[in-house]
Design a protein around this motif. Structure first.
Motif, PDB file in Angstrom:
ATOM      1  N   GLY A 159      -4.656  -8.442  16.318  1.00 52.95           N
ATOM      2  CA  GLY A 159      -3.952  -8.528  14.972  1.00 52.95           C
ATOM      3  C   GLY A 159      -2.874  -7.105  14.972  1.00 52.95           C
ATOM      4  O   GLY A 159      -3.020  -6.618  15.917  1.00 52.95           O
ATOM      5  N   PHE A 160      -2.296  -7.218  13.942  1.00 52.43           N
ATOM      6  CA  PHE A 160      -1.266  -6.205  13.691  1.00 52.43           C
ATOM      7  C   PHE A 160      -1.834  -4.827  13.501  1.00 52.43           C
ATOM      8  O   PHE A 160      -1.176  -3.709  13.893  1.00 52.43           O
ATOM      9  N   HIS A 161      -3.190  -4.879  13.157  1.00 55.03           N
ATOM     10  CA  HIS A 161      -3.768  -3.517  12.763  1.00 55.03           C
ATOM     11  C   HIS A 161      -5.205  -3.543  13.595  1.00 55.03           C
ATOM     12  O   HIS A 161      -6.157  -3.527  13.042  1.00 55.03           O
ATOM     13  N   PRO A 162      -5.107  -3.263  15.063  1.00 50.44           N
ATOM     14  CA  PRO A 162      -6.283  -3.365  15.809  1.00 50.44           C
ATOM     15  C   PRO A 162      -7.366  -2.082  15.374  1.00 50.44           C
ATOM     16  O   PRO A 162      -6.926  -0.980  15.022  1.00 50.44           O
ATOM     17  N   HIS A 163      -8.604  -2.577  15.221  1.00 50.49           N
ATOM     18  CA  HIS A 163      -9.686  -1.443  14.985  1.00 50.49           C
ATOM     19  C   HIS A 163     -10.720  -1.367  16.019  1.00 50.49           C
ATOM     20  O   HIS A 163     -10.923  -2.626  16.241  1.00 50.49           O
ATOM     21  N   PRO A 164     -11.432  -0.534  16.220  1.00 54.10           N
ATOM     22  CA  PRO A 164     -12.621  -0.619  17.214  1.00 54.10           C
ATOM     23  C   PRO A 164     -13.865  -1.578  16.821  1.00 54.10           C
ATOM     24  O   PRO A 164     -13.735  -1.581  15.500  1.00 54.10           O
ATOM     25  N   ARG A 165     -14.152  -2.263  17.680  1.00 49.28           N
ATOM     26  CA  ARG A 165     -15.372  -3.292  17.271  1.00 49.28           C
ATOM     27  C   ARG A 165     -16.626  -2.596  16.824  1.00 49.28           C
ATOM     28  O   ARG A 165     -17.540  -2.092  17.634  1.00 49.28           O
ATOM     29  N   ILE A 166     -16.813  -2.302  15.511  1.00 50.95           N
ATOM     30  CA  ILE A 166     -17.901  -1.696  15.075  1.00 50.95           C
ATOM     31  C   ILE A 166     -18.586  -2.346  14.008  1.00 50.95           C
ATOM     32  O   ILE A 166     -17.673  -2.788  13.241  1.00 50.95           O
ATOM     33  N   SER A 167     -19.927  -2.862  14.101  1.00 50.16           N
ATOM     34  CA  SER A 167     -20.443  -3.749  12.889  1.00 50.16           C
ATOM     35  C   SER A 167     -21.706  -3.080  12.513  1.00 50.16           C
ATOM     36  O   SER A 167     -22.594  -2.573  13.428  1.00 50.16           O
TER      37      SER A 167
ATOM     38  N   MET B 205      14.463 -14.013  11.351  1.00 49.23           N
ATOM     39  CA  MET B 205      14.036 -13.470  12.560  1.00 49.23           C
ATOM     40  C   MET B 205      12.463 -13.445  12.483  1.00 49.23           C
ATOM     41  O   MET B 205      11.966 -13.138  11.566  1.00 49.23           O
ATOM     42  N   SER B 206      11.862 -14.305  13.444  1.00 50.00           N
ATOM     43  CA  SER B 206      10.637 -14.467  13.252  1.00 50.00           C
ATOM     44  C   SER B 206       9.665 -12.983  13.776  1.00 50.00           C
ATOM     45  O   SER B 206      10.120 -12.454  14.579  1.00 50.00           O
ATOM     46  N   ARG B 207       8.618 -12.813  12.937  1.00 49.49           N
ATOM     47  CA  ARG B 207       8.076 -11.669  13.381  1.00 49.49           C
ATOM     48  C   ARG B 207       7.214 -11.832  14.501  1.00 49.49           C
ATOM     49  O   ARG B 207       6.549 -12.992  15.085  1.00 49.49           O
ATOM     50  N   ALA B 208       7.090 -10.854  15.511  1.00 48.29           N
ATOM     51  CA  ALA B 208       6.488 -10.899  17.036  1.00 48.29           C
ATOM     52  C   ALA B 208       4.843 -11.175  16.635  1.00 48.29           C
ATOM     53  O   ALA B 208       4.675 -10.414  15.956  1.00 48.29           O
ATOM     54  N   GLN B 209       4.297 -11.769  17.418  1.00 47.92           N
ATOM     55  CA  GLN B 209       2.833 -11.938  17.326  1.00 47.92           C
ATOM     56  C   GLN B 209       1.984 -10.776  18.073  1.00 47.92           C
ATOM     57  O   GLN B 209       2.663 -10.272  18.941  1.00 47.92           O
ATOM     58  N   PRO B 210       1.221 -10.475  17.393  1.00 48.33           N
ATOM     59  CA  PRO B 210       0.353  -9.197  17.751  1.00 48.33           C
ATOM     60  C   PRO B 210      -0.196  -9.659  19.214  1.00 48.33           C
ATOM     61  O   PRO B 210      -0.557 -10.707  19.535  1.00 48.33           O
ATOM     62  N   GLU B 211      -0.398  -8.680  20.078  1.00 51.39           N
ATOM     63  CA  GLU B 211      -1.046  -8.677  21.386  1.00 51.39           C
ATOM     64  C   GLU B 211      -2.525  -8.968  21.078  1.00 51.39           C
ATOM     65  O   GLU B 211      -3.523  -8.453  20.159  1.00 51.39           O
ATOM     66  N   GLN B 212      -3.071  -9.993  21.666  1.00 52.14           N
ATOM     67  CA  GLN B 212      -4.546 -10.359  21.702  1.00 52.14           C
ATOM     68  C   GLN B 212      -5.305  -9.423  22.473  1.00 52.14           C
ATOM     69  O   GLN B 212      -5.052  -9.297  23.655  1.00 52.14           O
ATOM     70  N   GLN B 213      -6.374  -9.049  21.849  1.00 55.43           N
ATOM     71  CA  GLN B 213      -7.144  -8.109  22.767  1.00 55.43           C
ATOM     72  C   GLN B 213      -8.376  -8.737  23.338  1.00 55.43           C
ATOM     73  O   GLN B 213      -8.951  -9.729  22.949  1.00 55.43           O
ATOM     74  N   ALA B 214      -8.566  -8.208  24.522  1.00 57.97           N
ATOM     75  CA  ALA B 214      -9.870  -8.872  25.423  1.00 57.97           C
ATOM     76  C   ALA B 214     -11.085  -8.737  24.575  1.00 57.97           C
ATOM     77  O   ALA B 214     -11.333  -7.761  23.635  1.00 57.97           O
ATOM     78  N   PRO B 215     -11.997  -9.583  24.562  1.00 56.61           N
ATOM     79  CA  PRO B 215     -13.323  -9.364  24.031  1.00 56.61           C
ATOM     80  C   PRO B 215     -14.081  -8.405  24.355  1.00 56.61           C
ATOM     81  O   PRO B 215     -13.998  -8.038  25.605  1.00 56.61           O
ATOM     82  N   PRO B 216     -15.130  -8.011  23.695  1.00 59.70           N
ATOM     83  CA  PRO B 216     -16.103  -6.716  24.510  1.00 59.70           C
ATOM     84  C   PRO B 216     -16.653  -7.344  25.538  1.00 59.70           C
ATOM     85  O   PRO B 216     -17.015  -8.574  25.828  1.00 59.70           O
ATOM     86  N   VAL B 217     -16.920  -6.193  26.604  1.00 58.98           N
ATOM     87  CA  VAL B 217     -17.457  -6.606  27.725  1.00 58.98           C
ATOM     88  C   VAL B 217     -19.069  -6.473  27.624  1.00 58.98           C
ATOM     89  O   VAL B 217     -19.618  -7.279  28.323  1.00 58.98           O
ATOM     90  N   GLN B 218     -19.223  -5.483  26.625  1.00 60.99           N
ATOM     91  CA  GLN B 218     -20.858  -5.247  26.582  1.00 60.99           C
ATOM     92  C   GLN B 218     -21.078  -4.913  24.921  1.00 60.99           C
ATOM     93  O   GLN B 218     -19.986  -4.437  24.279  1.00 60.99           O
ATOM     94  N   LYS B 219     -21.919  -5.259  24.537  1.00 53.96           N
ATOM     95  CA  LYS B 219     -22.117  -4.977  23.150  1.00 53.96           C
ATOM     96  C   LYS B 219     -23.740  -4.175  23.068  1.00 53.96           C
ATOM     97  O   LYS B 219     -24.569  -4.478  23.663  1.00 53.96           O
ATOM     98  N   LEU B 220     -23.623  -2.865  22.392  1.00 55.22           N
ATOM     99  CA  LEU B 220     -24.861  -2.110  22.285  1.00 55.22           C
ATOM    100  C   LEU B 220     -25.247  -2.073  20.929  1.00 55.22           C
ATOM    101  O   LEU B 220     -24.338  -1.873  20.129  1.00 55.22           O
ATOM    102  N   ARG B 221     -26.473  -2.255  20.777  1.00 58.11           N
ATOM    103  CA  ARG B 221     -27.064  -2.184  19.314  1.00 58.11           C
ATOM    104  C   ARG B 221     -27.625  -0.578  19.155  1.00 58.11           C
ATOM    105  O   ARG B 221     -28.482  -0.286  20.271  1.00 58.11           O
ATOM    106  N   ILE B 222     -27.459   0.106  18.297  1.00 58.89           N
ATOM    107  CA  ILE B 222     -27.857   1.454  18.157  1.00 58.89           C
ATOM    108  C   ILE B 222     -28.802   1.609  16.695  1.00 58.89           C
ATOM    109  O   ILE B 222     -28.332   1.073  15.641  1.00 58.89           O
TER     110      ILE B 222
END
Length: 237
Positions: free
Chosen positions: A54-62, A1-18
């Motif tokens: 991906g299978f393990h989504p994480h908040p977009r913090i860089s 059985m093929s593994r279900a593909q993870p849901e694709q997340q929407a790209p950021p609407v806004q990026k804030l530099r702090i």
């Protein structure tokens, strides 16, 4: 059985530099612990974060240009990818209130209206203040250091003991009126740190560095080697 593909997340609407500061006892906190504190503060402040796919989504913090453990800083930087557009100043206030004492938000800017390029591309140099407590023989040591073409030092890294030229990364070095060192470093690979410069001063000139030296990053930005100026990465385009 093929593994279900993870849901694709929407790209950021806004990026804030702090820009944030690491002060007091928090200078002894590792970058990993600082990043955990910021991630917890984002949750407490209820900032609507965008997430990676991906299978393990994480908040977009860089993060970019983190200071070493043991150093204080007035110019650390992080970028948050948001799921909705918000007032940058309001996000800064909420995040600052949720952060522990010693981690303080200094400024916030929308990346869409800031200087072009990635955050890491805009951080190519740092100005440091090194408080020594005693400056005996320091002027002569600085003069000898600057006259040297190359000063090789060693430091233990994650990949083992490495040797590198600490002189090449030094754009300017001077003794301030109060006896502290004012140091301008170009970011290099491998990274040259202020304590490497102290090691170079000792090994190249025989100057004896005090046991306790307080390192504080005063500014960080895009370095113009010709003028010695650091451009603010949060400045408007």
């Amino acid at each position: 059985m093929s593994r279900a593909q993870p849901e694709q997340q929407a790209p950021p609407v806004q990026k804030l530099r702090i820009q944030y500061a690491k002060r007091g006892r928090l200078r002894f906190t590792s970058h990993r612990d600082v990043s955990r504190a910021i991630e917890r503060a984002v949750v407490r402040a209820r900032i609507p974060m965008a997430y990676s796919s991906g299978f393990h989504p994480h908040p977009r913090i860089s993060y970019a240009g983190a200071s070493p453990t043991g150093a204080a800083s007035e110019a650390e930087y992080v970028e948050l990818g948001l799921a909705e557009a918000l007032d940058p100043a309001g996000v800064g206030r909420e995040l600052d209130a949720a952060l522990p004492d010693g981690l303080d938000v200094v400024a916030v800017a929308d990346s869409a209206t800031s200087r072009g390029g990635s955050l890491s591309d805009l951080l190519t140099g740092s100005r440091w203040r090194i408080d020594l407590g005693s400056g005996e023989g320091l002027d002569e040591a600085v003069r000898a250091f600057l006259e040297a073409e190359s000063i090789v030092v060693e430091r233990m890294t994650k990949k083992g003991l490495r040797s590198f030229d600490c002189r090449a990364a030094v754009v300017s070095l001077r003794v301030a009126d109060d006896g502290a060192l004012d140091l301008l470093l170009e970011h290099a690979v491998p990274a040259v740190r202020p304590d490497d410069v102290l090691t170079g001063l000792r090994e190249a000139t025989g100057w004896t560095a005090p046991r306790q030296a307080l390192l504080t990053r005063v500014a960080q930005g895009s370095l113009d080697r010709g003028t010695g100026e650091l451009a603010d990465p949060l400045a408007a385009r």
